[in-house]
Enzyme design. Sequence first.
Site, PDB file in Angstrom:
ATOM      1  N   GLU A  58       1.079  -1.252  -0.233  1.00  0.00           N
ATOM      2  CA  GLU A  58      -0.154   0.389   0.157  1.00  0.00           C
ATOM      3  C   GLU A  58       0.553   1.283   0.288  1.00  0.00           C
ATOM      4  OE1 GLU A  58      -2.010   1.347   3.338  1.00  0.00           O
ATOM      5  OE2 GLU A  58      -3.852   1.651   2.725  1.00  0.00           O
ATOM      6  N   TRP A  80      -8.300  -2.314  -0.028  1.00  0.00           N
ATOM      7  CA  TRP A  80      -8.647  -0.932  -0.627  1.00  0.00           C
ATOM      8  C   TRP A  80      -9.955  -1.033  -1.545  1.00  0.00           C
ATOM      9  CZ3 TRP A  80      -8.928   4.334   0.938  1.00  0.00           C
ATOM     10  CH2 TRP A  80      -8.456   4.606   1.400  1.00  0.00           C
ATOM     11  N   TYR A  94      -4.707   9.432  -1.550  1.00  0.00           N
ATOM     12  CA  TYR A  94      -3.193  10.029  -1.201  1.00  0.00           C
ATOM     13  C   TYR A  94      -2.899   9.882  -2.208  1.00  0.00           C
ATOM     14  CZ  TYR A  94      -5.233   8.188   3.377  1.00  0.00           C
ATOM     15  OH  TYR A  94      -6.578   7.814   4.233  1.00  0.00           O
ATOM     16  N   CYS A 159      -7.601  10.078   5.506  1.00  0.00           N
ATOM     17  CA  CYS A 159      -7.862   9.875   7.377  1.00  0.00           C
ATOM     18  C   CYS A 159      -6.439  10.103   8.331  1.00  0.00           C
ATOM     19  CB  CYS A 159      -7.916   7.939   8.087  1.00  0.00           C
ATOM     20  SG  CYS A 159      -9.603   8.186   7.249  1.00  0.00           S
ATOM     21  N   ARG A 179      -7.245  12.132  11.595  1.00  0.00           N
ATOM     22  CA  ARG A 179      -8.114  12.571  11.613  1.00  0.00           C
ATOM     23  C   ARG A 179      -9.547  11.495  12.347  1.00  0.00           C
ATOM     24  NH1 ARG A 179     -12.732  11.692   8.937  1.00  0.00           N
ATOM     25  NH2 ARG A 179     -12.399  10.198   6.460  1.00  0.00           N
ATOM     26  N   ASP A 182     -10.279   3.660  12.937  1.00  0.00           N
ATOM     27  CA  ASP A 182     -10.788   2.841  12.993  1.00  0.00           C
ATOM     28  C   ASP A 182      -9.582   2.338  14.084  1.00  0.00           C
ATOM     29  OD1 ASP A 182     -11.294   0.381  12.899  1.00  0.00           O
ATOM     30  OD2 ASP A 182     -11.907   0.423  10.501  1.00  0.00           O
TER      31      ASP A 182
HETATM   32  N1  LIG Z   1     -13.969   1.492   7.587  1.00  0.00           N
HETATM   33  C1  LIG Z   1     -12.739   1.585   7.847  1.00  0.00           C
HETATM   34  N2  LIG Z   1     -11.751   0.834   8.161  1.00  0.00           N
HETATM   35  C2  LIG Z   1      -9.836   1.570   7.591  1.00  0.00           C
HETATM   36  O1  LIG Z   1      -8.977   1.430   8.258  1.00  0.00           O
HETATM   37  C3  LIG Z   1      -9.877   1.662   5.942  1.00  0.00           C
HETATM   38  C4  LIG Z   1     -11.133   1.834   5.831  1.00  0.00           C
HETATM   39  N3  LIG Z   1     -12.763   2.241   6.243  1.00  0.00           N
HETATM   40  N4  LIG Z   1     -11.045   2.443   4.346  1.00  0.00           N
HETATM   41  C5  LIG Z   1      -9.617   2.297   3.677  1.00  0.00           C
HETATM   42  C6  LIG Z   1      -8.956   2.387   4.389  1.00  0.00           C
HETATM   43  C7  LIG Z   1      -8.736   0.818   3.940  1.00  0.00           C
HETATM   44  N5  LIG Z   1      -7.857  -0.082   5.001  1.00  0.00           N
HETATM   45  C8  LIG Z   1      -8.148  -1.764   5.415  1.00  0.00           C
HETATM   46  C9  LIG Z   1      -8.873  -2.330   4.528  1.00  0.00           C
HETATM   47  C10 LIG Z   1      -9.158  -3.263   4.897  1.00  0.00           C
HETATM   48  C11 LIG Z   1      -8.369  -3.313   6.462  1.00  0.00           C
HETATM   49  C12 LIG Z   1      -8.531  -5.255   6.696  1.00  0.00           C
HETATM   50  O2  LIG Z   1      -9.403  -6.139   6.532  1.00  0.00           O
HETATM   51  N6  LIG Z   1      -7.865  -6.033   7.728  1.00  0.00           N
HETATM   52  C13 LIG Z   1      -7.248  -6.981   8.046  1.00  0.00           C
HETATM   53  C14 LIG Z   1      -7.599  -8.326   6.623  1.00  0.00           C
HETATM   54  C15 LIG Z   1      -6.236  -7.378   5.774  1.00  0.00           C
HETATM   55  C16 LIG Z   1      -5.987  -8.377   4.503  1.00  0.00           C
HETATM   56  O3  LIG Z   1      -6.404  -9.393   5.210  1.00  0.00           O
HETATM   57  O4  LIG Z   1      -6.207  -8.415   3.370  1.00  0.00           O
HETATM   58  C17 LIG Z   1      -6.763  -6.894   9.567  1.00  0.00           C
HETATM   59  O5  LIG Z   1      -7.163  -8.377   9.937  1.00  0.00           O
HETATM   60  O6  LIG Z   1      -5.677  -6.586   9.722  1.00  0.00           O
HETATM   61  C18 LIG Z   1      -7.329  -3.668   6.961  1.00  0.00           C
HETATM   62  C19 LIG Z   1      -7.584  -1.416   6.896  1.00  0.00           C
HETATM   63  C20 LIG Z   1      -7.097   0.829   6.049  1.00  0.00           C
HETATM   64  N7  LIG Z   1      -8.873   2.374   5.723  1.00  0.00           N
HETATM   65  O1  LIG Z   2      -5.577   5.044   7.003  1.00  0.00           O
HETATM   66  C1  LIG Z   2      -7.529   4.361   7.173  1.00  0.00           C
HETATM   67  C2  LIG Z   2      -8.045   4.615   6.466  1.00  0.00           C
HETATM   68  C3  LIG Z   2      -9.560   4.828   7.362  1.00  0.00           C
HETATM   69  N1  LIG Z   2      -9.349   4.741   8.373  1.00  0.00           N
HETATM   70  C4  LIG Z   2     -11.055   4.561   8.496  1.00  0.00           C
HETATM   71  C5  LIG Z   2     -11.184   5.965   9.516  1.00  0.00           C
HETATM   72  C6  LIG Z   2     -12.797   5.622   9.381  1.00  0.00           C
HETATM   73  O2  LIG Z   2     -13.345   4.389  10.462  1.00  0.00           O
HETATM   74  C7  LIG Z   2     -13.204   5.540   8.316  1.00  0.00           C
HETATM   75  C8  LIG Z   2     -12.830   6.713   7.608  1.00  0.00           C
HETATM   76  O3  LIG Z   2     -15.015   6.874   7.858  1.00  0.00           O
HETATM   77  P1  LIG Z   2     -14.683   8.461   7.862  1.00  0.00           P
HETATM   78  O4  LIG Z   2     -16.025   9.164   7.699  1.00  0.00           O
HETATM   79  O5  LIG Z   2     -14.667   9.302   6.757  1.00  0.00           O
HETATM   80  O6  LIG Z   2     -14.074   9.249   8.738  1.00  0.00           O
HETATM   81  O7  LIG Z   2     -12.065   4.327   7.902  1.00  0.00           O
HETATM   82  C9  LIG Z   2      -8.813   4.244   9.359  1.00  0.00           C
HETATM   83  O8  LIG Z   2      -8.602   3.769  10.233  1.00  0.00           O
HETATM   84  N2  LIG Z   2      -7.269   4.551   8.314  1.00  0.00           N
END
Ligand SMILES: Nc1nc(=O)c2c([nH]1)NC[C@@H]1CN(c3ccc(C(=O)N[C@@H](CCC(=O)O)C(=O)O)cc3)CN21
Ligand SMILES: O=c1ccn([C@H]2C[C@H](O)[C@@H](COP(=O)(O)O)O2)c(=O)[nH]1
Length: 279
Positions: A58, A80, A94, A159, A179, A182
């Site tokens: 990433e 993503w 980004y 974020c 800002r 998660d």
């Molecule tokens: N709600 C939310 N949280 C995020 O962290 C987040 C978003 N949305 N949207 C954009 C990006 C995408 N990102 C992500 C998305 C998925 C995982 C995730 O599912 N991680 C799992 C497994 C990853 C895998 O094996 O592919 C984990 O256990 O860490 C982590 C970060 C961070 N961002």
């Molecule tokens: O790198 C990242 C990208 C996204 N997030 C999380 C933070 C929020 O839970 C969502 C984004 O929702 P917004 O309504 O735009 O705040 O994705 C993260 O932790 N890290």
Amino acid sequence: MKQYLDLMQDIIDNGTDRGDRTGVGTRSVFGRQMRFDLSEGFPLLTTKKLYTRAIIHELLWFLNGDTNIKYLQDNNVTIWDEWATEEGDLGPVYGAQWRSWACPDGSTVDQIAELIEQIKTKPNSRRHIITAWNPADLPDETISPQANAEQGKMALAPCHCLFQFYVADGKLSCQLYQRSADYFLGVPFNIASYALFTHMIAQQCDLEVGDFVHTFGDVHLYHNHLTDDIVYEQLKRDPGNRPTLTIKRKPDSIFDYKLEDFEIEGYEALPSIKAPIAV
Ligand SMILES: Nc1nc(=O)c2c([nH]1)NC[C@@H]1CN(c3ccc(C(=O)N[C@@H](CCC(=O)O)C(=O)O)cc3)CN21
Ligand SMILES: O=c1ccn([C@H]2C[C@H](O)[C@@H](COP(=O)(O)O)O2)c(=O)[nH]1
């Protein structure tokens, strides 16, 4: 990574339950900070196994200025997927803001190239800042991420939106302002990604690594993560030793790193914990 578990407990104990854009609902606190001394090891969470390949790819994808998920998918990284159009586009997220911020006169700014140049030539500067928060490109929250991308807007607002570097005593430190965070799924990725980025920039500028300071705005636990087999399972676990990161060669520029250049040794993590992602 006791700090990580301490902030998780802080959110549980002091957070407010509130609604959010995704409809899932969160418990959140506002304004917190963690600090990791990168010379004491690489800050990779050990209380659940992280998929480091995804984190590295990433970051390399951001640094390429890429905003289409094809590169990630070709490398089996799916993080993503939920936000992209059928063609794989995410709009000017980004990569676009970091490498080609659009100016009113039609030119673009490569914030990363300028940053490296400035750190090398004016290490004492207080202006080593990269921002992804470009109000002109922010999404319209009333339509889907895909519809935003199709209209040339970001699929998701940044974020990890602003970060600054600081050089002192031959060491490079980085502070990130996130800002919205998660805490269970995103934050472990974000910590590792910025730690890695700091190591890469330090290498390019012939500096040692200092601290990574992680500052949060709204830091939250999604309600569907507050369960016995997700958040409470993680809190029962004891943190282990930090692994070490080695960069095996010095690439010609910050844009020439490859997955194979990084070696993480001594990563002994407890099993992964699956959790649903809020879209
Ligand atoms: N709600 C939310 N949280 C995020 O962290 C987040 C978003 N949305 N949207 C954009 C990006 C995408 N990102 C992500 C998305 C998925 C995982 C995730 O599912 N991680 C799992 C497994 C990853 C895998 O094996 O592919 C984990 O256990 O860490 C982590 C970060 C961070 N961002
Ligand atoms: O790198 C990242 C990208 C996204 N997030 C999380 C933070 C929020 O839970 C969502 C984004 O929702 P917004 O309504 O735009 O705040 O994705 C993260 O932790 N890290």
